[in-house]
Design a protein around this motif. Structure first.
Motif, PDB file in Angstrom:
ATOM      1  N   ALA A  93       4.195 -20.607  16.222  1.00 16.39           N
ATOM      2  CA  ALA A  93       3.746 -21.953  15.795  1.00 16.39           C
ATOM      3  C   ALA A  93       4.593 -23.383  16.148  1.00 16.39           C
ATOM      4  N   GLY A  94       5.969 -22.984  16.040  1.00 15.97           N
ATOM      5  CA  GLY A  94       6.826 -24.044  16.283  1.00 15.97           C
ATOM      6  C   GLY A  94       7.593 -23.953  17.422  1.00 15.97           C
ATOM      7  N   LEU A  95       7.026 -23.289  18.475  1.00 17.75           N
ATOM      8  CA  LEU A  95       7.946 -23.049  19.467  1.00 17.75           C
ATOM      9  C   LEU A  95       8.574 -24.499  20.198  1.00 17.75           C
ATOM     10  N   SER A  96       7.714 -25.200  20.548  1.00 19.60           N
ATOM     11  CA  SER A  96       8.132 -26.535  21.172  1.00 19.60           C
ATOM     12  C   SER A  96       8.014 -27.578  20.338  1.00 19.60           C
ATOM     13  N   SER A  97       8.356 -27.375  18.875  1.00 20.52           N
ATOM     14  CA  SER A  97       8.282 -28.509  18.011  1.00 20.52           C
ATOM     15  C   SER A  97       9.547 -28.700  17.399  1.00 20.52           C
ATOM     16  N   PRO A  98       9.986 -30.107  17.046  1.00 20.63           N
ATOM     17  CA  PRO A  98      11.496 -30.372  16.827  1.00 20.63           C
ATOM     18  C   PRO A  98      12.200 -29.358  15.809  1.00 20.63           C
ATOM     19  N   GLU A  99      13.337 -29.158  15.881  1.00 16.14           N
ATOM     20  CA  GLU A  99      14.223 -28.430  15.042  1.00 16.14           C
ATOM     21  C   GLU A  99      14.246 -28.992  13.663  1.00 16.14           C
ATOM     22  N   ALA A 100      14.045 -30.482  13.605  1.00 19.32           N
ATOM     23  CA  ALA A 100      14.125 -31.046  12.412  1.00 19.32           C
ATOM     24  C   ALA A 100      12.947 -30.887  11.451  1.00 19.32           C
ATOM     25  N   PHE A 101      12.067 -30.141  11.840  1.00 23.88           N
ATOM     26  CA  PHE A 101      10.967 -29.952  10.986  1.00 23.88           C
ATOM     27  C   PHE A 101      10.548 -28.264  11.141  1.00 23.88           C
TER      28      PHE A 101
END
Length: 591
Positions: A93-101
């Protein structure tokens, strides 16, 4: 039942040989996006899609979603919920989402192959996490700090999913007509009241909360689209520290009964003084919504691509196995009672049409995703060019890949003959599922108006200029390459006509704005076919320069030759339609 095998060889060819994405990622600062990491991600994504999602495709079509009207709860098809749990646990779900979140921080273009595989394996299931990415982008770019902290992390981790709530019973593409109301409350929140329809994944049993991004009007809102604000409205109330509270006044009123995507919950959602929070500035909600919509439009283009590829795989397999008649030039397999139908030219025409549109479309779509990553370029001019080209290509990718998706799934079904029309082989499901892709997130006609009216006329063709510059640079680089001469010459001629056609439309539109509407659809399709010619020429050049086996290189050349000979000429018909102008579309009386 149709089957699916992830086309990893061609995906890798497009990413690494045509686009050189691995080098681009390093240049753009995505240091973790190494070739080894990307290969591992794609291998695992293929395993998940082939072994978990693909077997559920027919299950979802047959079982569909069900609504308990007393509670407003939706139950998804058997196996769907468990597949989502595995998806979330795997960090997809967070593959290309920011690491900060809590995301993986990989580039957008690294996530595109996974999206294509998901859609090919099980389009209905893929619709559930689809809009979470758009909701994430909207909150990331337009939300307040506390909203990002409260909503982004569970969205990125897959514990919650997101939706996009635009359409109302009386209001589709004309958002200026929407009536949903937002009343300010003393605690800084808003009371949202109204009904939204066609809400993908608006209610389901996957997650503990669903985050709705809702367009509504404030009491002092001006009329039309300039009076629209954006609100985040969770199914379960969330305080400013991100803690879940009591149920919100958000309820699924009904599920739509649809032609296809039966396993996807398409909901009527009622907001009855539901608690929501303003995202961005008052009356500026379209900015946030278009952030979501543009993301979703590229994603829907990938849906058309994925369905086309799955349909082609099954039609190709069947055409090699099905024995019917003899080749007109004489038996190819005299030891058998008949030849396989792949020997017949018309069957090869259909298969090659699908192949040309799928493999060329993959390069075009993946490049558009790479443009999202180019926004991180340190050079301001490079960022501006990428943004202009992305804006120009988004309606082309969305509309053309979905229109071609309908064409390819019907060609593939046709290869099966009567066996394609019955449910046993699963081809009719692919054809039914494909039809929605040309409709949601903006119909083909809406994409056409966006392309010609806004991206070309209003913005003076900024993105087209970048695209034509790429074509010119490629043709100049390979002007002396005799092996590419069959492609470079026609590509140059098509690009020149593209520019001339655009100029003629602009001049005609200056005298009569209806000329834009008259030309828009044909201009969109014309642009798609010429853009695909560029990507096929680049693909042949990339194959020639690669270390792939000679058979692979010849396959690319043969398919490109077919494209230039049999499909690119479609652009001539679109050009002729454009030249006929508004005069060929007489206004019909009410009778």
């Amino acid at each position: 039942m149709s089957t699916y095998k992830a086309p990893l060889d061609d995906i890798r060819f497009v990413l690494f040989d045509v686009l050189h994405a691995d080098a681009a990622f390093q240049r753009l600062g995505f240091t973790d996006a190494t070739r080894d990491i990307l290969d591992a991600v794609m291998d695992e994504g293929a395993r998940f899609c082939e072994s978990v999602l693909a077997p559920l495709n027919a299950v979802g079509d047959q079982a569909g979603c069900t609504l308990d009207k007393a509670s407003g709860q939706v139950t998804t098809p058997p196996g769907f919920k468990e597949a989502y749990a595995e998806y979330a646990a795997g960090g997809w779900a967070g593959l290309s989402s920011p690491e900060a979140f809590g995301g993986q921080g990989l580039p957008h273009a690294a996530g595109v192959p996974i999206k294509e595989m998901i859609d090919a394996a099980n389009l209905s299931w893929g619709n559930f996490p689809l809009l979470s990415h758009g909701a994430t982008e909207a909150l990331l770019h337009h939300g307040e700090d506390w909203q990002r902290e409260a909503f982004l992390r569970p969205l990125v981790e897959g514990r919650w999913t997101g939706t996009m709530c635009l359409t109302e019973p009386h209001c589709g593409s004309d958002l200026g007509l929407l009536k949903t109301r937002a009343e300010p409350c003393s605690d800084g929140s808003y009371s949202i009241t109204g009904t939204k329809i066609f809400i993908t994944a608006g209610e389901h049993d996957f997650t503990e909360n669903i985050v709705h991004l809702v367009l509504a009007r404030l009491p002092d809102a001006p009329a039309g689209s300039k009076g629209i604000s954006l609100f985040v409205v969770p199914k379960v109330r969330v305080d400013r520290k991100g803690a879940m509270r009591e149920a919100n006044a958000v309820r699924c009123g009904s599920l739509e009964h649809k032609m296809g995507i039966h396993g996807s919950a398409t909901c009527v959602i009622n907001f009855d003084a539901a608690q929501g929070y303003l995202v961005g500035q008052p009356h500026k909600g379209l900015m946030g919504m278009f952030t979501m919509m543009n993301s979703a439009r590229l994603a829907v283009g990938l849906q058309g691509l994925g369905l086309s590829d799955r349909a082609l795989q099954n039609a190709l397999r069947y055409s090699r196995e099905r024995l019917q008649m003899r080749a007109l030039s004489g038996p190819r397999h005299p030891e058998k009672p008949a030849d396989p139908i792949i020997v017949h030219p018309d069957v090869r025409r259909m298969l090659l049409t699908c192949k040309a549109l799928v493999e060329g479309g993959r390069a075009m779509a993946y490049h558009s995703a790479l443009l999202l990553d180019e926004a991180h370029d340190a050079d301001a001019d490079a960022r501006a060019a990428a943004d202009a080209l992305l804006g120009f290509m988004t309606p082309i990718v969305k509309a053309c890949l979905t229109e071609w998706g309908v064409e390819c799934t019907y060609h593939a079904l046709q290869c099966f003959g009567g066996h394609g029309y019955i449910a046993e082989h699963g081809m009719e499901q692919l054809a039914r599922d494909a039809r929605i892709t040309t409709l949601y997130e903006g119909t083909t006609g809406i994409q056409a108006l966006d392309l010609l009216g806004r991206k070309v006329i209003q913005l003076q063709g900024a993105g087209l200029k970048v695209m034509l510059g790429m074509v010119e640079a490629f043709c100049k680089e390979h002007a002396q390459d005799e092996r590419l001469a069959p492609f470079v010459g026609p590509l140059q001629a098509s690009a020149a006509e593209w520019q001339q056609l655009t100029t003629r439309i602009a001049k005609a539109a200056a005298g009569n704005a209806d000329e834009i509407g008259a030309a828009a659809y044909d201009y969109l399709m014309y642009s798609g076919y010429v853009a695909l010619a560029y990507w096929w020429a680049r693909s042949v050049a990339a194959a020639d320069a690669s270390s792939h086996p000679d058979a692979f290189k010849q396959d690319k050349r043969d398919t490109a030759t077919f494209y230039f000979a049999r499909i690119l000429p479609r652009a001539l018909a679109h050009a002729a339609a454009i030249e006929s102008g508004i005069a060929s579309l007489p206004e019909l009386g009410e009778a």
